[in-house]
Design a protein around this motif. Sequence first.
Motif, PDB file in Angstrom:
ATOM      1  N   VAL A 179       0.833  -1.203   0.000  1.00 35.31           N
ATOM      2  CA  VAL A 179       0.000   0.000   0.000  1.00 35.31           C
ATOM      3  C   VAL A 179       0.866   1.251   0.000  1.00 35.31           C
ATOM      4  O   VAL A 179       0.682   2.160  -0.825  1.00 35.31           O
ATOM      5  CB  VAL A 179      -0.967   0.002   1.198  1.00 35.31           C
ATOM      6  N   ALA A 180       1.804   1.328   0.911  1.00 36.08           N
ATOM      7  CA  ALA A 180       2.661   2.513   0.989  1.00 36.08           C
ATOM      8  C   ALA A 180       3.454   2.708  -0.297  1.00 36.08           C
ATOM      9  O   ALA A 180       3.569   3.830  -0.813  1.00 36.08           O
ATOM     10  CB  ALA A 180       3.608   2.393   2.181  1.00 36.08           C
ATOM     11  N   LEU A 181       3.988   1.624  -0.836  1.00 30.84           N
ATOM     12  CA  LEU A 181       4.816   1.738  -2.039  1.00 30.84           C
ATOM     13  C   LEU A 181       4.001   2.164  -3.254  1.00 30.84           C
ATOM     14  O   LEU A 181       4.442   2.998  -4.054  1.00 30.84           O
ATOM     15  CB  LEU A 181       5.518   0.407  -2.320  1.00 30.84           C
ATOM     16  N   GLN A 182       2.808   1.597  -3.397  1.00 32.61           N
ATOM     17  CA  GLN A 182       2.019   2.000  -4.560  1.00 32.61           C
ATOM     18  C   GLN A 182       1.486   3.416  -4.412  1.00 32.61           C
ATOM     19  O   GLN A 182       1.421   4.164  -5.389  1.00 32.61           O
ATOM     20  CB  GLN A 182       0.878   1.024  -4.826  1.00 32.61           C
ATOM     21  N   MET A 200       9.977   2.893  -6.342  1.00 32.23           N
ATOM     22  CA  MET A 200       9.804   2.097  -7.561  1.00 32.23           C
ATOM     23  C   MET A 200      10.701   0.859  -7.527  1.00 32.23           C
ATOM     24  O   MET A 200      10.300  -0.233  -7.950  1.00 32.23           O
ATOM     25  CB  MET A 200      10.108   2.942  -8.793  1.00 32.23           C
ATOM     26  N   ARG A 201      11.895   1.006  -7.026  1.00 31.75           N
ATOM     27  CA  ARG A 201      12.801  -0.153  -6.902  1.00 31.75           C
ATOM     28  C   ARG A 201      12.261  -1.144  -5.875  1.00 31.75           C
ATOM     29  O   ARG A 201      12.326  -2.367  -6.077  1.00 31.75           O
ATOM     30  CB  ARG A 201      14.193   0.315  -6.507  1.00 31.75           C
ATOM     31  N   ALA A 202      11.698  -0.626  -4.785  1.00 34.00           N
ATOM     32  CA  ALA A 202      11.139  -1.510  -3.760  1.00 34.00           C
ATOM     33  C   ALA A 202       9.909  -2.254  -4.283  1.00 34.00           C
ATOM     34  O   ALA A 202       9.665  -3.403  -3.906  1.00 34.00           O
ATOM     35  CB  ALA A 202      10.780  -0.704  -2.515  1.00 34.00           C
ATOM     36  N   ARG A 203       9.152  -1.621  -5.165  1.00 43.33           N
ATOM     37  CA  ARG A 203       7.994  -2.286  -5.770  1.00 43.33           C
ATOM     38  C   ARG A 203       8.422  -3.562  -6.483  1.00 43.33           C
ATOM     39  O   ARG A 203       7.720  -4.575  -6.431  1.00 43.33           O
ATOM     40  CB  ARG A 203       7.303  -1.355  -6.776  1.00 43.33           C
ATOM     41  N   THR A 204       9.548  -3.525  -7.167  1.00 45.12           N
ATOM     42  CA  THR A 204       9.998  -4.713  -7.903  1.00 45.12           C
ATOM     43  C   THR A 204      10.325  -5.857  -6.949  1.00 45.12           C
ATOM     44  O   THR A 204      10.164  -7.029  -7.303  1.00 45.12           O
ATOM     45  CB  THR A 204      11.225  -4.391  -8.774  1.00 45.12           C
ATOM     46  N   ILE A 205      10.779  -5.526  -5.734  1.00 46.91           N
ATOM     47  CA  ILE A 205      11.098  -6.569  -4.750  1.00 46.91           C
ATOM     48  C   ILE A 205       9.817  -7.234  -4.249  1.00 46.91           C
ATOM     49  O   ILE A 205       9.738  -8.458  -4.136  1.00 46.91           O
ATOM     50  CB  ILE A 205      11.903  -5.964  -3.589  1.00 46.91           C
ATOM     51  N   VAL A 206       8.792  -6.407  -3.957  1.00 43.68           N
ATOM     52  CA  VAL A 206       7.513  -6.958  -3.517  1.00 43.68           C
ATOM     53  C   VAL A 206       6.894  -7.790  -4.639  1.00 43.68           C
ATOM     54  O   VAL A 206       6.403  -8.905  -4.414  1.00 43.68           O
ATOM     55  CB  VAL A 206       6.551  -5.835  -3.088  1.00 43.68           C
ATOM     56  N   ARG A 207       6.937  -7.265  -5.844  1.00 45.37           N
ATOM     57  CA  ARG A 207       6.377  -7.992  -6.994  1.00 45.37           C
ATOM     58  C   ARG A 207       7.089  -9.329  -7.186  1.00 45.37           C
ATOM     59  O   ARG A 207       6.446 -10.347  -7.474  1.00 45.37           O
ATOM     60  CB  ARG A 207       6.485  -7.139  -8.255  1.00 45.37           C
ATOM     61  N   ALA A 208       8.391  -9.338  -7.014  1.00 40.71           N
ATOM     62  CA  ALA A 208       9.147 -10.582  -7.199  1.00 40.71           C
ATOM     63  C   ALA A 208       8.681 -11.649  -6.207  1.00 40.71           C
ATOM     64  O   ALA A 208       8.588 -12.838  -6.556  1.00 40.71           O
ATOM     65  CB  ALA A 208      10.643 -10.313  -7.036  1.00 40.71           C
ATOM     66  N   GLN A 209       8.365 -11.234  -4.971  1.00 38.50           N
ATOM     67  CA  GLN A 209       7.883 -12.205  -3.987  1.00 38.50           C
ATOM     68  C   GLN A 209       6.509 -12.751  -4.382  1.00 38.50           C
ATOM     69  O   GLN A 209       6.249 -13.955  -4.254  1.00 38.50           O
ATOM     70  CB  GLN A 209       7.809 -11.550  -2.600  1.00 38.50           C
ATOM     71  N   LYS A 252      -7.962   3.769   8.063  1.00 33.09           N
ATOM     72  CA  LYS A 252      -8.643   4.507   6.994  1.00 33.09           C
ATOM     73  C   LYS A 252      -7.901   4.464   5.660  1.00 33.09           C
ATOM     74  O   LYS A 252      -8.532   4.598   4.598  1.00 33.09           O
ATOM     75  CB  LYS A 252      -8.876   5.958   7.417  1.00 33.09           C
ATOM     76  N   LEU A 253      -6.597   4.305   5.676  1.00 35.98           N
ATOM     77  CA  LEU A 253      -5.830   4.260   4.430  1.00 35.98           C
ATOM     78  C   LEU A 253      -5.312   2.866   4.106  1.00 35.98           C
ATOM     79  O   LEU A 253      -5.503   2.358   3.001  1.00 35.98           O
ATOM     80  CB  LEU A 253      -4.649   5.241   4.490  1.00 35.98           C
ATOM     81  N   ILE A 254      -4.660   2.251   5.084  1.00 30.99           N
ATOM     82  CA  ILE A 254      -3.938   1.002   4.812  1.00 30.99           C
ATOM     83  C   ILE A 254      -4.873  -0.203   4.741  1.00 30.99           C
ATOM     84  O   ILE A 254      -4.864  -0.956   3.753  1.00 30.99           O
ATOM     85  CB  ILE A 254      -2.853   0.756   5.880  1.00 30.99           C
ATOM     86  N   MET A 255      -5.716  -0.402   5.757  1.00 35.52           N
ATOM     87  CA  MET A 255      -6.489  -1.641   5.836  1.00 35.52           C
ATOM     88  C   MET A 255      -7.519  -1.753   4.717  1.00 35.52           C
ATOM     89  O   MET A 255      -7.828  -2.866   4.275  1.00 35.52           O
ATOM     90  CB  MET A 255      -7.170  -1.761   7.199  1.00 35.52           C
ATOM     91  N   ARG A 256      -8.060  -0.644   4.253  1.00 32.11           N
ATOM     92  CA  ARG A 256      -9.031  -0.706   3.149  1.00 32.11           C
ATOM     93  C   ARG A 256      -8.388  -1.256   1.882  1.00 32.11           C
ATOM     94  O   ARG A 256      -9.060  -1.835   1.023  1.00 32.11           O
ATOM     95  CB  ARG A 256      -9.629   0.679   2.876  1.00 32.11           C
ATOM     96  N   ARG A 257      -7.079  -1.084   1.760  1.00 34.58           N
ATOM     97  CA  ARG A 257      -6.374  -1.445   0.537  1.00 34.58           C
ATOM     98  C   ARG A 257      -5.458  -2.664   0.690  1.00 34.58           C
ATOM     99  O   ARG A 257      -4.880  -3.119  -0.293  1.00 34.58           O
ATOM    100  CB  ARG A 257      -5.526  -0.248   0.078  1.00 34.58           C
ATOM    101  N   ILE A 258      -5.317  -3.175   1.906  1.00 29.42           N
ATOM    102  CA  ILE A 258      -4.250  -4.124   2.201  1.00 29.42           C
ATOM    103  C   ILE A 258      -4.321  -5.392   1.352  1.00 29.42           C
ATOM    104  O   ILE A 258      -3.287  -5.955   0.976  1.00 29.42           O
ATOM    105  CB  ILE A 258      -4.240  -4.485   3.711  1.00 29.42           C
ATOM    106  N   ALA A 259      -5.522  -5.862   1.022  1.00 31.34           N
ATOM    107  CA  ALA A 259      -5.632  -7.079   0.221  1.00 31.34           C
ATOM    108  C   ALA A 259      -5.646  -6.795  -1.281  1.00 31.34           C
ATOM    109  O   ALA A 259      -5.481  -7.711  -2.084  1.00 31.34           O
ATOM    110  CB  ALA A 259      -6.894  -7.858   0.608  1.00 31.34           C
TER     111      ALA A 259
END
Length: 483
Positions: A311-314, A361-370, A409-416
């Motif tokens: 959520v934070a990264l996107q 953006m670099r961290a996004r690729t790490i999450v995506r790889a997992q 209000k921000l994180i949990m609504r989007r977490i899944a």
Amino acid sequence: MVSTDVTYLTGSEQARLIKARQLSPVELMKETLNRIDRYDPVLRAWITVDPDRALKQAREAESEIMAGTYRGMLHGLPFGVKDQMHALGFPTTLGTKVMDESEMVPPYDSTVIKRLAQAGAILIGKQNQHEWGKGSTIVFPYGTPRNPWNPDYDASSSSTGSGIAPAAGQCSFSIGEDTGGSIRGPASCNGVVGLRPTFGRISRHGGVMAGYTSDTFGPLARSVEDIAAIMEVVSGHDPSDVLSSPRPVPPYTKQLDGDLRGMKLAVVRELAYGQGVDPEVRAAFEVSLDVLRGQGATIEEISLPLAKHAVALQMLTTDADVASWFLANFLRDRYERFDKGTRTRLVASSLIPATVYHRAMRARTIVRAQVLDAMRRYDALLSPTDVFPPRQIEEARERITNRADVLPKLIMRRIAHYPFSLSNVPAMSVPGGFSSKGLPLSLQIAGRPFGEDRVLKIGYAYQQATAWHRRHPDLSATLAAAA
């Protein structure tokens, strides 16, 4: 409430009746428009509707079919689109009053709308959304969208009207847009099916796509079979969209059956059993897993420990993309015309330093790889679509007044939602039960890149063994509750 009303039949059922000449496209359109007239003053699913045009095209469809020209499963079916894509004859409002009327005139039809028209589907109008297609709208310029199961409750964001309308029998299907969950959230809250396809599977030409690395169109409808039929029509390469994929489009509808034997599925522990998952959501999810096992699937549990950062990264990256577009076009000169929630989010995003954006953006690729590594080992990943049931409208508004508001209000609504949108893989929300207050709950099925066929197969098998998608809101009660 179980209904045999023709407007509550699945689109596929309507199509079979139309093909057999047992249901007139004109009759279906009149009933659909009547539901919009009667219920939309409360639900506010639509921004613009053109009934005369829709009826004219329904008569043309009927004439074609009676003459022996049947274009396929969408011929004669009424649909709506999130007001984020261009359609000649309708203003592109983007759910905002920031633009002047002259700036809302569309230059052409979007590719999605062209393809649907060629298949014989009939555009009714444009559907309500969060301003500019971004969540966080507090005051909706075209009226507050309301949940058809209970008008005091939220209908999610930001393809809000695109979820309400098929749930309320106001169209056979919708086309929404998903940046981080804006198809799956409205599908979940309103009790319909919604698919975010792989990035590049559907052309984005003719859409106002400010989230350039994430935005994608996708269908919402009353059954998985409907979604498969729509995907066959709207998917495929488009020379006008350089990011659309040249991969061939599978025959999605022909691959649907109720057999999941040999399929290996995985529950994502952090999304299904982590902090903040409502007990009712968890209980309904467990029942859904039993159904899938009953259809022959093997289910294991896995951990995606980096998913919590999605959520934070996107938001750091996609919101910055969006803010850069608005800063150059409207935000500086028309600040006061934006909804407070929208402009607060955009202004904050416009202040993200380039160095932070680059690292995110670099961290996004790490999450995506997992995420992709897990998908190599399993046919699909499972979780609830939303970790809590729909909330009351006031509670759902994203007013952030202190640090304690951020998580709920921000994180949990989007977490899944965000782990799969960040990874740009297909993910589908399917009705999976109801809360004790009678509000929809849902199951999310996420697949490999361009693995929509497998996601649809799993969702179809699930619906063959359940009847959640056969329950529909009692809109007479909804009107009475809103009176």
